[in-house]
Scaffold this motif. Structure first.
Motif, PDB file in Angstrom:
ATOM      1  N   SER A 217       0.825  -1.203   0.000  1.00 14.39           N
ATOM      2  CA  SER A 217       0.000   0.000   0.000  1.00 14.39           C
ATOM      3  C   SER A 217       0.860   1.255   0.000  1.00 14.39           C
ATOM      4  O   SER A 217       0.582   2.216  -0.744  1.00 14.39           O
ATOM      5  CB  SER A 217      -0.924  -0.014   1.218  1.00 14.39           C
ATOM      6  N   GLN A 220       2.269   1.887  -3.379  1.00 15.05           N
ATOM      7  CA  GLN A 220       1.243   2.402  -4.280  1.00 15.05           C
ATOM      8  C   GLN A 220       0.936   3.862  -3.984  1.00 15.05           C
ATOM      9  O   GLN A 220       0.731   4.664  -4.903  1.00 15.05           O
ATOM     10  CB  GLN A 220      -0.011   1.536  -4.169  1.00 15.05           C
ATOM     11  N   HIS A 221       0.893   4.225  -2.695  1.00 21.16           N
ATOM     12  CA  HIS A 221       0.686   5.628  -2.347  1.00 21.16           C
ATOM     13  C   HIS A 221       1.769   6.506  -2.965  1.00 21.16           C
ATOM     14  O   HIS A 221       1.493   7.612  -3.443  1.00 21.16           O
ATOM     15  CB  HIS A 221       0.710   5.807  -0.823  1.00 21.16           C
ATOM     16  N   HIS A 243      -4.225   0.169  -6.638  1.00 21.14           N
ATOM     17  CA  HIS A 243      -4.341   0.236  -5.186  1.00 21.14           C
ATOM     18  C   HIS A 243      -5.721  -0.242  -4.735  1.00 21.14           C
ATOM     19  O   HIS A 243      -5.844  -1.051  -3.796  1.00 21.14           O
ATOM     20  CB  HIS A 243      -4.095   1.678  -4.748  1.00 21.14           C
TER      21      HIS A 243
END
Length: 256
Positions: A217, A220-221, A243
């Protein structure tokens, strides 16, 4: 009764090959960048649907890894997630293995109809999120952001990366997504993302914190933030879609 004795008794009740043939059809090579979430989804769904009933053994790691087209390390991470959620237990030594100990369920005080309604509502949130948040990311990237706005996004992203506690991380995660939405300047978009994040928070609070998923995560952020800051709308949309898809796969695997 010890944990080992309980697992042995459950196995005796379930029978050695319960659901094995059908499970072989359901479990398939995973696709996408993050096989971990896809493994959790497939295995969790197989348990929930009774393909591996309570008390049955999952196939050996080597067999599962080959069937799902992943490394044994990735498979072990997925099984660890199911173990953390209380879905399976793992016994070591002769006669050991990974035993299904329960189905992932909502609290027993709710009726079957209530559980079905809750699951339907949660799945609807995931579908709605897949529509709303990628569009919000693309729209934010298309805006002529001021330096103040750009710094807000950098700060929100840094807060997610630096969050040390699970509860802090989840709050920072939500703030990051709301910050992206705020950069669109669209009140309706901000309202929609706020509603999505509220529902998502409820779902994430119902599963264990999984470090592997948090690592994915966070990566992906970073891609979402970079695409928005660089004004690349299509790339921001794709990064947010990825995401959303990975989070949805994890939740579908662990929530009943």
């Amino acid at each position: 009764m010890t944990t080992g004795e309980g697992a042995a008794a459950l196995r005796a009740d379930a029978g050695p090959d319960a659901g094995a043939d059908l499970a072989a059809e359901v479990l398939r090579p995973v696709r996408g960048l993050h096989a971990f979430e896809a493994c959790v989804e497939q295995l969790g769904t197989a348990v929930r649907l009774g393909l591996y009933p309570r008390g049955s053994l999952l196939p050996a790691e080597r067999e599962l890894a080959e069937r799902m087209g992943v490394s044994r390390a990735t498979l072990r991470e997925a099984i660890a997630a199911l173990r953390a959620a209380g879905v399976v237990q793992t016994r070591r030594g002769r006669g050991g293995g990974t035993v299904v100990v329960q189905r992932p369920t909502l609290p027993q005080r709710t009726s079957a109809a209530q559980r079905a309604a809750r699951r339907s509502a949660w799945l609807d949130v995931l579908d709605f999120r897949r529509i709303v948040e990628p569009g919000a990311a693309a729209l934010a990237a298309s805006r002529d952001l001021t330096e103040t706005q750009r710094q807000r996004l950098r700060t929100a992203h840094a807060a997610v990366v630096s969050a040390a506690q699970p509860a802090t991380h989840r709050q920072a995660d939500s703030r990051f997504h709301l910050t992206v939405a705020s950069l669109t300047g669209s009140p309706h978009t901000i309202e929609a993302v706020t509603a999505v994040q509220a529902g998502l928070h409820e779902m994430l609070s119902a599963i264990p914190v999984l470090p592997t998923n948090i690592d994915h995560s966070d990566a992906q952020h970073a891609r979402i933030a970079a695409a928005v800051l660089e004004g690349d709308g299509p790339r921001a949309r794709r990064a947010m879609e990825e995401h959303c898809d990975d989070t949805a796969a994890l939740l579908r695997g662990l929530l009943d």
